[in-house]
Design a protein around this motif. Structure first.
Motif, PDB file in Angstrom:
ATOM      1  N   CYS A  81       0.839  -0.777   0.024  1.00  0.00           N
ATOM      2  CA  CYS A  81       0.131   0.297   0.182  1.00  0.00           C
ATOM      3  C   CYS A  81       0.472   1.386   0.111  1.00  0.00           C
ATOM      4  CB  CYS A  81      -0.703  -0.352   1.798  1.00  0.00           C
ATOM      5  SG  CYS A  81      -1.912   1.418   1.522  1.00  0.00           S
ATOM      6  N   TYR A  98     -10.586   4.164   4.992  1.00  0.00           N
ATOM      7  CA  TYR A  98     -11.388   4.642   4.090  1.00  0.00           C
ATOM      8  C   TYR A  98     -10.910   5.617   2.941  1.00  0.00           C
ATOM      9  CZ  TYR A  98     -13.422   0.287   4.750  1.00  0.00           C
ATOM     10  OH  TYR A  98     -13.661  -1.393   5.211  1.00  0.00           O
ATOM     11  N   ASN A 100      -8.535   7.271   3.482  1.00  0.00           N
ATOM     12  CA  ASN A 100      -6.256   7.840   2.812  1.00  0.00           C
ATOM     13  C   ASN A 100      -6.327   6.688   1.117  1.00  0.00           C
ATOM     14  OD1 ASN A 100      -4.812   9.000   4.910  1.00  0.00           O
ATOM     15  ND2 ASN A 100      -4.176   6.954   5.796  1.00  0.00           N
ATOM     16  N   CYS A 101      -7.833   5.521   0.865  1.00  0.00           N
ATOM     17  CA  CYS A 101      -7.223   5.279  -0.074  1.00  0.00           C
ATOM     18  C   CYS A 101      -6.982   5.623  -1.001  1.00  0.00           C
ATOM     19  CB  CYS A 101      -8.295   3.414   0.366  1.00  0.00           C
ATOM     20  SG  CYS A 101      -8.758   2.714  -1.645  1.00  0.00           S
ATOM     21  N   ILE A 102      -6.137   5.413  -1.951  1.00  0.00           N
ATOM     22  CA  ILE A 102      -6.259   6.327  -3.736  1.00  0.00           C
ATOM     23  C   ILE A 102      -6.767   5.334  -4.535  1.00  0.00           C
ATOM     24  CG2 ILE A 102      -4.739   7.903  -2.970  1.00  0.00           C
ATOM     25  CD1 ILE A 102      -2.737   5.877  -4.947  1.00  0.00           C
ATOM     26  N   GLY A 103      -7.217   4.107  -4.095  1.00  0.00           N
ATOM     27  CA  GLY A 103      -7.603   3.029  -5.258  1.00  0.00           C
ATOM     28  C   GLY A 103      -6.523   2.423  -6.503  1.00  0.00           C
ATOM     29  N   CYS A 104      -5.698   2.435  -5.670  1.00  0.00           N
ATOM     30  CA  CYS A 104      -4.722   2.411  -6.463  1.00  0.00           C
ATOM     31  C   CYS A 104      -4.891   0.344  -7.033  1.00  0.00           C
ATOM     32  CB  CYS A 104      -3.279   2.423  -6.319  1.00  0.00           C
ATOM     33  SG  CYS A 104      -2.896   1.742  -5.510  1.00  0.00           S
ATOM     34  N   ARG A 105      -5.512  -0.240  -6.171  1.00  0.00           N
ATOM     35  CA  ARG A 105      -5.416  -1.938  -5.900  1.00  0.00           C
ATOM     36  C   ARG A 105      -4.287  -2.434  -6.276  1.00  0.00           C
ATOM     37  NH1 ARG A 105      -8.306   0.710 -10.149  1.00  0.00           N
ATOM     38  NH2 ARG A 105      -8.287  -0.200 -11.461  1.00  0.00           N
ATOM     39  N   TYR A 106      -3.410  -1.892  -5.789  1.00  0.00           N
ATOM     40  CA  TYR A 106      -2.241  -2.711  -5.374  1.00  0.00           C
ATOM     41  C   TYR A 106      -2.458  -3.733  -5.082  1.00  0.00           C
ATOM     42  CZ  TYR A 106       2.974  -3.146  -6.100  1.00  0.00           C
ATOM     43  OH  TYR A 106       4.506  -3.551  -6.163  1.00  0.00           O
ATOM     44  N   MET A 108      -5.193  -5.398  -3.365  1.00  0.00           N
ATOM     45  CA  MET A 108      -5.991  -6.504  -3.992  1.00  0.00           C
ATOM     46  C   MET A 108      -4.766  -7.384  -5.149  1.00  0.00           C
ATOM     47  SD  MET A 108      -9.138  -4.191  -5.469  1.00  0.00           S
ATOM     48  CE  MET A 108     -10.023  -5.514  -6.196  1.00  0.00           C
ATOM     49  N   PHE A 118     -12.705  -4.000  -4.686  1.00  0.00           N
ATOM     50  CA  PHE A 118     -13.367  -3.013  -4.740  1.00  0.00           C
ATOM     51  C   PHE A 118     -14.126  -2.407  -5.449  1.00  0.00           C
ATOM     52  CE2 PHE A 118     -12.420   0.578  -7.944  1.00  0.00           C
ATOM     53  CZ  PHE A 118     -11.364   1.523  -7.801  1.00  0.00           C
ATOM     54  N   TRP A 120     -16.582  -0.174  -7.574  1.00  0.00           N
ATOM     55  CA  TRP A 120     -16.034  -0.120  -9.037  1.00  0.00           C
ATOM     56  C   TRP A 120     -17.311   0.810  -9.334  1.00  0.00           C
ATOM     57  CZ3 TRP A 120     -12.015  -1.232 -11.748  1.00  0.00           C
ATOM     58  CH2 TRP A 120     -11.653  -2.808 -11.061  1.00  0.00           C
ATOM     59  N   LYS A 142     -17.605   5.444  -3.475  1.00  0.00           N
ATOM     60  CA  LYS A 142     -16.987   4.504  -5.268  1.00  0.00           C
ATOM     61  C   LYS A 142     -15.475   5.150  -5.099  1.00  0.00           C
ATOM     62  CE  LYS A 142     -18.108   7.167  -9.149  1.00  0.00           C
ATOM     63  NZ  LYS A 142     -19.213   7.979  -9.040  1.00  0.00           N
ATOM     64  N   GLY A 143     -14.587   3.624  -5.991  1.00  0.00           N
ATOM     65  CA  GLY A 143     -13.533   4.224  -5.712  1.00  0.00           C
ATOM     66  C   GLY A 143     -12.454   4.082  -4.988  1.00  0.00           C
ATOM     67  N   ILE A 144     -13.238   3.434  -3.931  1.00  0.00           N
ATOM     68  CA  ILE A 144     -11.895   2.029  -3.174  1.00  0.00           C
ATOM     69  C   ILE A 144     -11.619   1.096  -2.574  1.00  0.00           C
ATOM     70  CG2 ILE A 144     -11.535   4.496  -2.357  1.00  0.00           C
ATOM     71  CD1 ILE A 144     -13.357   3.644   0.291  1.00  0.00           C
TER      72      ILE A 144
END
Lengths: 228, 454
Positions: A81, A98, A100-106, A108, A118, A120, A142-144
């Motif tokens: 992360c 939540y 903090n999350c930028i939604g890069c999905r690393y 995952m 995620f 979507w 959405k997005g996190i």
């Protein structure tokens, strides 16, 4: 410090999926639209995982297990992360931040169990669901990325209650929704380090195993199963 | 125009800056149009979220990350190739280096934006700087790409200065821009010396940075536990692939501008022959790495790895996999080993096929691993949506547009380096050659001998 963990007795489990439903309602997990579900965007924190599926109805051989976040002792998701949106608490729970999350999905991509989901889209929820939102849990935008956190809001509540009653937290004060609802009493939950807890007893069972043991992630959710 | 009275030996290189044909405007309009379509799709994605893509819960990375790795790979064309050629004193580099460096500048900009396209919450991008964790390979990437971008931008700019000074002295449009950008360069001995030193330092510095950039991009994948990704070979494998696609992109750019701006006198057959050979070498090297990577997986036969392997070899991604092998190995080898085919059209075909193949290679590395998680989930098939395709087309349009705009402001072939080559290199190279040869001549006698010959 306690070390929270879970044991699921597969010999008791009836695959009724009450835990799946309870989890979804308890944590306000989004119900995705039909179109999204069709392309594999369903969202579950607790779900039934089909390990084996052989034969045709009625001679069917099926092996399914309830699967949640394994709250690994050596988690690989938190390592990658970039913004500390997921981290390991002192009590062993892998929590999500939540905002903090930028939604890069690393995270995952690096979860060997693929438990993270995620957001979507943010679909319109059925009216009945919106009515029974759990006020203790935030609704994620959405997005996190999100995942099971052992119903951490229940721990906060239990701690406050124990404090108000001038006592220590007892075994059984804090239990996640899936355990509470299980009709077969197949789920044990508690402090893995506390020799008086039920989960400590259950973990000593010879039938104990975890998924993907060889990866060294040391899951804190154990399964009990005599034989296939 | 005030430059009419000047007739330069290298007038052909200045021509594109002052004369613009009709075709240029038509093409530019087309690319701007495609760019705006992509931009509209991106705004739509900003409003509706990443749901507009074709990604799903297990295949969480798709087109955007593929393009990210692909574009950053192409960027290695430039700076790295130009630095290596400069460092090894390859004289034939002179008309090539500028184009290579421009590729890096533009493509790196495009590639670096791709993770932003892929973010679920781009509004929180600044979290990366505010509360970034240096333990995450993503932060390594941010660091190395910004270092590479800075270094290659300076490396593009420094050798431009004497050319900008020439443009400034000719007068005409953008006079003020050239005056500022030329930094008062007058071509004095001291200025020349300082500039050369700066270029020399940079070209040495840029090589490790460039190698690190693609190694670190590979580590985004190699640091995870995913089958098919967790491999020690990934660092060098990605660097080789990057150089491979970079040379192909450079060849395409050279062929296109040679035709469009009539650079036939500068970009000669020999340049394409040499670069073609380099492309062939990289193709074989890439083939070697690919073979080594897949053979070890196959021989080890670890079940999780094998699932990914079979998905690529005979499963859902088999058509892409074998197309990649054809594009990256078969076509380049056929076209570049055959003397009859190794002409400009053949090299163009080989280069285009390599670019397609390398894009597929990135796709084949990223998607099958995500589509085959360790636990037996039902995974949806990943199909890119219109949004992803439109944004990919827009990215390519931006690349073309960037090149077109650059060619109207600055010369695409380094004029002062051509002049320098004409004036000094012939002497320097023959001196060097004489030194290599057996028979220990005194240095002075060598110099004298050459002077007499010339």
């Amino acid at each position: 410090m306690p070390k929270y963990g879970m044991v699921i007795d597969l010999d008791k489990c009836t695959l009724c999926e009450a835990c799946v439903t309870a989890c979804k309602l308890e944590n306000n997990v989004q119900i995705v639209s039909k179109e999204d579900a069709a392309i594999g965007r369903t969202m579950f924190w607790m779900t039934m995982l089909t390990l084996e599926h052989e034969g045709q109805y009625p001679d069917i051989k099926l092996k399914r297990i309830p699967r949640l976040c394994f709250q690994c002792d050596k988690p690989s998701c938190i390592k990658t992360c970039p913004v500390r949106a997921t981290y390991k608490r002192e009590d062993g729970i892998i929590a999500q931040i939540y905002p903090n999350c930028i939604g890069c999905r690393y995270c995952m991509a690096n979860c060997p169990y693929t438990v993270k989901v995620f957001n979507w889209d943010r679909d319109k929820q059925p009216q009945q669901v919106e009515k029974c939102y759990n006020e203790d849990v935030s609704v994620r935008p959405k997005g996190i990325v999100e995942k099971c956190v052992f119903c951490i809001h229940r721990l906060q509540k239990a701690e406050e209650r124990a404090k108000a009653e001038y006592r220590e937290l007892r075994d059984g004060d804090y239990v996640p929704a899936c355990m509470e609802v299980c009709p077969a009493k197949a789920i044990y939950f508690g402090d893995l380090d506390d020799p008086h807890s039920k989960v400590f007893e259950a973990i000593k069972d010879y039938r104990r195993f975890t998924l993907q043991e060889d990866l060294g992630t040391i899951p804190k959710v154990y399964y009990l199963n005599a034989k296939d | 125009m005030s430059n009419q009275h000047l007739i330069d030996e290298d007038e052909a290189l200045f021509r594109p800056i002052y004369h613009t044909g009709k075709g240029f405007y038509i093409l530019a309009a087309l690319f701007v149009f495609i760019f705006f379509i992509g931009a509209a799709y991106y705004i739509r994605q900003l409003i509706y979220g990443l749901g507009v893509t074709g990604l799903n819960q297990s295949v969480t990375w798709g087109f955007y990350i593929v393009s990210f790795v692909f574009f950053i790979g192409i960027s290695h064309a430039g700076t790295l190739i130009s630095a290596i050629l400069r460092l090894s004193k390859a004289e034939w580099r002179r008309p090539i280096t500028r184009m290579a460096e421009v590729i890096t500048g533009i493509v790196l900009g495009i590639g670096a934006l791709h993770p932003l396209l892929d973010m679920g919450r781009p509004d929180r991008m600044l979290h990366l700087f505010e509360r970034g964790r240096l333990q995450s390979p993503l932060l390594w990437d941010v660091t190395s790409i910004s270092a590479y971008f800075t270094a290659s931008a300076i490396y593009l700019f420094l050798p431009l200065i004497p050319d900008i000074a020439m443009l400034r002295d000719r007068g005409g449009r953008f006079h003020n821009l050239y005056r500022v950008l030329s930094w008062g360069y007058r071509g004095t001995e001291r200025q020349k010396h300082v500039l050369e030193r700066a270029i020399n330092i940079l070209m040495v510095m840029v090589i490790p940075i460039a190698v690190s950039v693609h190694t670190i991009i590979s580590w985004i994948f190699a640091m995870t536990l995913q089958p098919g990704w967790h491999s020690t070979i990934f660092g060098p494998y990605f660097v080789v692939g990057a150089l491979f696609s970079g040379i192909a992109a450079l060849l395409i750019v050279m062929i296109v501008f040679r035709k469009a701006y009539h650079f036939e006198g500068y970009l000669k057959d020999i340049h394409f022959q040499y670069l073609g050979t380099l492309l062939l070498i990289m193709s074989l090297l890439w083939g070697y790495f690919t073979f080594a990577e897949y053979l070890t997986v196959f021989y080890g036969h670890e079940p999780n790895e094998m699932r990914v392997f079979l998905y690529k070899f005979s499963g859902g991604y088999a058509p892409f996999f074998w197309l990649m092998v054809v594009c990256n190995l078969v076509i380049p080898i056929v076209f570049l080993t055959n003397k009859k085919l190794k002409k400009i059209p053949g090299i163009l075909i080989a280069s285009i096929s390599v670019l397609i193949g390398m894009w597929l290679e990135r796709l084949i590395i990223i998607v099958p691993s995500l589509a085959n998680p360790r636990l037996p989930y039902k995974t949806g098939i990943y199909m890119p949506s219109m949004t992803e395709i439109a944004i990919f087309s827009a990215a390519i349009s931006v690349f073309a547009l960037g090149f077109m705009v650059f060619s109207k402001l600055f010369p695409l072939i380094s004029i002062w380096e051509i002049k320098e080559g004409r004036e000094e290199s012939v002497y320097a190279v023959s001196k060097r050659l004489k030194e290599y040869l057996p028979g220990a001549h005194e240095e002075k006698s060598v110099e004298q001998a050459i002077k007499e010959q010339l």
